[in-house]
Design a protein around this motif. Structure first.
Motif, PDB file in Angstrom:
ATOM      1  N   ALA A  17     -59.196  17.939  18.119  1.00  0.00           N
ATOM      2  CA  ALA A  17     -59.281  19.749  17.408  1.00  0.00           C
ATOM      3  C   ALA A  17     -57.938  19.457  15.872  1.00  0.00           C
ATOM      4  CB  ALA A  17     -58.867  19.961  18.588  1.00  0.00           C
ATOM      5  N   ILE A  18     -57.096  18.948  16.490  1.00  0.00           N
ATOM      6  CA  ILE A  18     -56.113  19.331  14.940  1.00  0.00           C
ATOM      7  C   ILE A  18     -56.296  18.391  13.490  1.00  0.00           C
ATOM      8  CG2 ILE A  18     -53.744  18.251  14.059  1.00  0.00           C
ATOM      9  CD1 ILE A  18     -52.692  19.149  16.799  1.00  0.00           C
ATOM     10  N   LEU A  19     -56.915  17.367  14.098  1.00  0.00           N
ATOM     11  CA  LEU A  19     -58.146  17.609  12.616  1.00  0.00           C
ATOM     12  C   LEU A  19     -59.088  18.047  11.821  1.00  0.00           C
ATOM     13  CD1 LEU A  19     -58.309  13.099  14.082  1.00  0.00           C
ATOM     14  CD2 LEU A  19     -56.428  14.460  12.140  1.00  0.00           C
ATOM     15  N   GLY A  20     -59.759  18.625  12.442  1.00  0.00           N
ATOM     16  CA  GLY A  20     -60.991  19.017  11.961  1.00  0.00           C
ATOM     17  C   GLY A  20     -59.997  20.750  11.902  1.00  0.00           C
ATOM     18  N   VAL A  21     -59.023  21.006  12.668  1.00  0.00           N
ATOM     19  CA  VAL A  21     -58.390  22.306  11.952  1.00  0.00           C
ATOM     20  C   VAL A  21     -57.626  21.875  10.290  1.00  0.00           C
ATOM     21  CG1 VAL A  21     -56.586  23.565  11.702  1.00  0.00           C
ATOM     22  CG2 VAL A  21     -58.043  23.521  14.208  1.00  0.00           C
ATOM     23  N   ALA A  22     -57.015  20.827  10.153  1.00  0.00           N
ATOM     24  CA  ALA A  22     -57.017  20.506   9.154  1.00  0.00           C
ATOM     25  C   ALA A  22     -57.088  20.082   7.768  1.00  0.00           C
ATOM     26  CB  ALA A  22     -55.774  19.332   8.844  1.00  0.00           C
ATOM     27  N   LYS A  23     -58.463  19.674   8.654  1.00  0.00           N
ATOM     28  CA  LYS A  23     -59.895  19.514   6.829  1.00  0.00           C
ATOM     29  C   LYS A  23     -60.685  20.685   6.810  1.00  0.00           C
ATOM     30  CE  LYS A  23     -60.946  15.252   8.836  1.00  0.00           C
ATOM     31  NZ  LYS A  23     -62.416  14.214   9.452  1.00  0.00           N
ATOM     32  N   ARG A  24     -60.792  22.260   7.630  1.00  0.00           N
ATOM     33  CA  ARG A  24     -60.917  22.797   7.620  1.00  0.00           C
ATOM     34  C   ARG A  24     -59.830  24.207   6.714  1.00  0.00           C
ATOM     35  NH1 ARG A  24     -62.386  27.166   5.707  1.00  0.00           N
ATOM     36  NH2 ARG A  24     -63.559  28.521   6.628  1.00  0.00           N
ATOM     37  N   MET A  25     -58.900  23.641   7.343  1.00  0.00           N
ATOM     38  CA  MET A  25     -57.833  24.437   6.344  1.00  0.00           C
ATOM     39  C   MET A  25     -58.015  23.584   4.657  1.00  0.00           C
ATOM     40  SD  MET A  25     -56.237  27.244   7.980  1.00  0.00           S
ATOM     41  CE  MET A  25     -55.174  27.267   6.232  1.00  0.00           C
ATOM     42  N   GLY A  26     -58.770  23.106   4.848  1.00  0.00           N
ATOM     43  CA  GLY A  26     -58.096  22.498   2.727  1.00  0.00           C
ATOM     44  C   GLY A  26     -57.333  20.672   2.318  1.00  0.00           C
ATOM     45  N   MET A  27     -57.016  20.404   3.351  1.00  0.00           N
ATOM     46  CA  MET A  27     -55.583  19.677   3.583  1.00  0.00           C
ATOM     47  C   MET A  27     -56.788  18.268   2.888  1.00  0.00           C
ATOM     48  SD  MET A  27     -52.839  19.710   6.568  1.00  0.00           S
ATOM     49  CE  MET A  27     -52.394  18.562   5.539  1.00  0.00           C
ATOM     50  N   SER A  28     -55.802  17.725   1.564  1.00  0.00           N
ATOM     51  CA  SER A  28     -56.368  16.767   0.622  1.00  0.00           C
ATOM     52  C   SER A  28     -56.101  15.619   1.245  1.00  0.00           C
ATOM     53  CB  SER A  28     -56.147  17.027  -0.953  1.00  0.00           C
ATOM     54  OG  SER A  28     -55.142  17.601  -0.864  1.00  0.00           O
ATOM     55  N   ALA A  29     -55.685  15.320   2.046  1.00  0.00           N
ATOM     56  CA  ALA A  29     -54.694  14.146   2.494  1.00  0.00           C
ATOM     57  C   ALA A  29     -56.409  12.683   3.279  1.00  0.00           C
ATOM     58  CB  ALA A  29     -54.609  14.556   4.370  1.00  0.00           C
ATOM     59  N   GLU A  30     -55.327  11.576   2.841  1.00  0.00           N
ATOM     60  CA  GLU A  30     -55.941  10.158   3.915  1.00  0.00           C
ATOM     61  C   GLU A  30     -56.366  10.837   4.714  1.00  0.00           C
ATOM     62  OE1 GLU A  30     -55.713   6.698   2.396  1.00  0.00           O
ATOM     63  OE2 GLU A  30     -53.884   7.329   3.121  1.00  0.00           O
TER      64      GLU A  30
END
Length: 769
Positions: free
Chosen positions: A125-138
């Protein structure tokens, strides 16, 4: 003038979802590629999946992403790892609550499996929010601190340090303890909070008659009282010093001692010293060589030492002791007070001081080294270096690194069953001594062949404190490590300076003898609109995901960047997030207007064009400098101010008549400004800028670098205030005369000092010849 290349009439948050799919098909866009420039490695804080991601944390991680994106646009090859810190008490307590079964009643392997099952879903769930916020991490290579690989890495570093022979020791000593978590605590695990308490004034009879009155908040510890202290200058109790006092309810005699530690201004001025009520008790037991007794066990219940109170919980015992003292006429009064109470950071349970056998790391010996390293780090903002120094200066005990829990990294040690020798294996594999066979055949000390595995685990900060070593590939890629250690950046919250930042500096000093990173970025906390911490229990919690669904990631990101200076707390306001969304609409409208004109390769510039390009140069310089300094507050507000207050209302209005007529200078300048504005905004609002760029110019804005200043007459900026003042005066006068903006206005002329812009201003305002 053609149809706008931005076909949609307004910004729509559904564009963000479309872009996420587009970015997923272009992994090279944000991938770490050393060919792109000098490496820039970020030691991203691995969030702990303890439930729904707090909106303050969501905004904070968006800020870290802004740094990563900005560094790419400054020409650096950014390694932006992402991990999940999945070890620890929080997930253990989640499982305990869900199944209503305390940890130590479980089969250990079964409990670990349940923890892994629960935390997997929360982490996703946290990974989903991070991606949805546009984080450009690996995100293609997310690490987790509970993986066998990471735990083996953490154990290997411990074993390397253990072999130095003088950093770790076992000790049976008073330590902070949480009866709810059933484990020892480090000083960094403790919070202090004002809580209501009862100050009980108790009479201790003295030999030969009379009495001394003790005021205490811990009457349940009477059984563990071993002396009474009074201040040498306290006239009230000077005659009691040197006499024996009888401890009420229990009857054993204790000496009344004159000691400067007694506080004449608190309570009665006399204090009982017990094992253990606080750190003063701990210190005085050592100083006075008193023999401690254990009145509270590790379950938070009174021991047999407490006689008739044995088996009672601490709070119940306290109430019963007070009642029994009152029944015997030994209580002078009971005061209701607010007492600064040490609490376990996780359970919010009052901390006890229990004598426990634990493993310790010698941190007090390294305090001067940590202070020195703190001075070598570049803090953003600089004032937050003091948070670290204040913490180091407050330390009083070595770091207890062992915990009696399950879902943590195991301490990789065994003990000889015959002689008790501690045996450490070779670093490398992941060891689970509580279940694995010992990797030894014989004890080197006595030749014994039977071994007992250590069943305790590490404090989670033992794992988290090596994250920078993990991301710089320590022990696995010597060339990469040599090129990128110390890590370039540690971004983190202010609330974990005393834990993650401090422990990382300490561990890296012990492992490498150097600072762990070059820069430290400290962000503030997300609070409610009234400046209070946001919790569901207080009714002021605003979930992040509904905000994202309603306003989109870019609006939240822009709010986070523009709301407050780096390092300051920010008040989360849905109204202000809505305001940020309105600016996105403004930017879209500006871009849509410009997209209706062709972009010529070049054009003859007029004074109006040179003026706005001079203003743009200044905006570029300020924004680039701010990004270099990790200050997106300045970058966001400077670019917004340029677009909202200068470019859109003044230049666009002055130049659009020429643009409509096909003037190449005006059209070229409009596009030049839009290109630069999109690039300057791209780290902060990555969705809107990329959507516009793709539709108007092709490709991705995130493959671009920040703009550079152009060769124009910078002195043109000196006329900005006069241009703004003149335009504002005309608009005001037309409004007062009830004229439309297109109506001519007689009797008004362009001032002489704005003669360079006379043609554009006259057209703009429909001034009469």
């Amino acid at each position: 003038m053609a149809e706008p290349r931005l076909s949609e009439k307004q910004w729509d948050i559904r564009f963000e979802e479309e872009l996420l799919k587009q970015w997923a098909q272009e992994p090279e866009l944000f991938a770490f590629d050393p060919a792109k420039g000098p490496a820039y490695v970020i030691d991203t804080p691995p969030p702990y999946p303890s439930g729904e991601w707090h909106p303050g944390a969501v905004i904070a991680y968006a800020m870290i992403d802004m740094i990563a994106r900005a560094q790419r646009m400054l020409g650096r090859a950014v390694l932006f790892p992402f991990g999940l810190d999945r070890n620890g008490i929080n997930i253990e307590r989640t499982v305990e609550r869900k199944y209503r079964k305390p940890l130590h009643e479980w089969d250990r392997a079964e409990f670990i499996a349940k923890c892994r099952e629960e935390i997997q879903a929360i982490g996703e769930a946290i990974l989903g929010v991070a991606k949805r916020m546009g984080m450009s991490a690996e995100f293609s290579n997310v690490y987790t601190t509970d993986s066998d690989e990471y735990r083996a890495f953490s154990q290997a570093i411990f074993l390397d340090l253990y072999r130095k022979g003088n950093l770790f020791y076992r000790g049976d000593r008073p330590t902070f303890y949480c009866v709810a978590c059933e484990t020892t605590l480090a000083e960094a695990d403790i919070l202090y909070e004002e809580r209501p308490s009862k100050l009980v004034w108790i009479r201790f009879p003295l030999e030969g008659g009379d009495h001394v009155t003790i005021a205490t908040t811990r009457p349940e510890l009477l059984a563990a009282c071993r002396t009474v202290i009074v201040h040498p200058d306290d006239e009230r109790w000077r005659s009691a010093a040197g006499k024996k006092a009888k401890v009420p309810l229990f009857g054993h005699p204790v000496e009344v001692r004159a000691h400067p530690e007694a506080k004449m201004d608190f309570g009665s001025g006399a204090a009982m010293i017990c094992s253990y009520g606080d750190m003063v008790d701990v210190r005085l037991f050592r100083e006075l060589k008193l023999e401690p007794v254990k009145a509270i066990d590790d379950k938070g219940r009174m021991t047999e030492v407490a006689a008739g109170y044995a088996g009672l919980k601490i709070e119940d015992a306290r109430e019963k002791v007070i009642a029994d003292l009152q029944a015997q006429g030994l209580v002078e009064k009971v005061e209701s007070i607010q007492h600064m109470t040490p609490l376990c950071e996780r359970s919010r349970t009052p901390v006890e001081f229990l004598s426990m056998e634990a493993w310790y790391l010698k941190q007090l010996d390294a305090r001067d080294d940590v202070r020195r390293l703190a001075g070598e780090l570049e803090f953003h903002p600089a004032r937050h270096r003091q948070l670290l120094l204040d913490w180091v200066n407050s330390l009083t005990i070595d770091w207890p690194i062992s915990r009696r829990r399950y879902y943590h990294t195991e301490i990789p040690l065994w003990y000889c069953a015959s002689c008790g020798e501690v045996l450490a294996p070779e670093p490398g594999p992941y060891y689970r001594p509580w279940t694995d066979a010992a990797p030894f055949d014989t004890c080197p000390k006595c030749g014994g062949t039977e071994f007992r595995g250590e069943d305790r685990v590490f404090d989670t900060w033992m794992d988290s404190s090596v994250s920078n070593l993990w991301v710089t590939r320590y022990r696995t890629d010597d060339a990469f490590f040599a090129a990128n250690y110390p890590t370039h950046l540690r971004p983190q919250g202010r609330e974990i300076v005393r834990t993650w930042l401090y422990y990382t500096i300490l561990k890296n000093w012990l492992v490498r003898g150097t600072k762990p990173f070059r820069h430290v970025f400290i962000h503030g906390l997300g609070l409610d609109q009234r400046g209070r911490a946001m919790h569901r229990t207080t009714g002021n919690y605003v979930p992040a995901e509904p905000l994202i669904a309603k306003y989109g990631a870019d609006a939240i990101r822009f709010f986070g960047a523009s709301e407050t200076s780096p390092g300051d707390d920010f008040r989360i306001s849905e109204q202000k997030i809505g305001g940020a969304q309105k600016f996105l609409s403004k930017l879209w409208n500006v871009a849509r207007f410009i997209s209706s004109f062709e972009e010529p390769r070049a054009g003859k510039l007029r004074a109006t064009d040179e003026w706005i390009l001079a203003e743009l140069n200044d905006t570029i310089a300020v924004a680039r400098g701010a990004y270099e300094d990790l200050n997106f507050f300045v970058a966001a507000n400077r670019v917004r101010e340029f677009v909202w207050n200068v470019f859109a209302p003044h230049y666009m209005e002055m130049a659009k008549a020429r643009a409509y007529q096909g003037d190449s200078g005006a059209m070229w300048t409009l596009h030049a400004v839009l290109r630069d504005v999109l690039r300057l905004f791209a780290p902060i609002i990555p969705f809107a800028t990329d959507r516009i760029w793709r539709e108007v110019y092709g490709g991705s804005v995130h493959a671009e670098q920040f703009p550079q200043a152009r060769d124009v007459n910078e002195e043109m900026r000196d006329l900005t205030a006069k241009i703004v003042e003149f335009n504002s005066r005309v608009w005001k006068e037309k409004k007062e005369r009830q004229l439309s903006l297109k109506d001519p206005i007689p009797g008004l002329a362009v001032p002489d000092d704005l003669h360079l812009f006379e043609e554009d201003l006259s057209r703009m305002h429909h001034l009469n010849p």
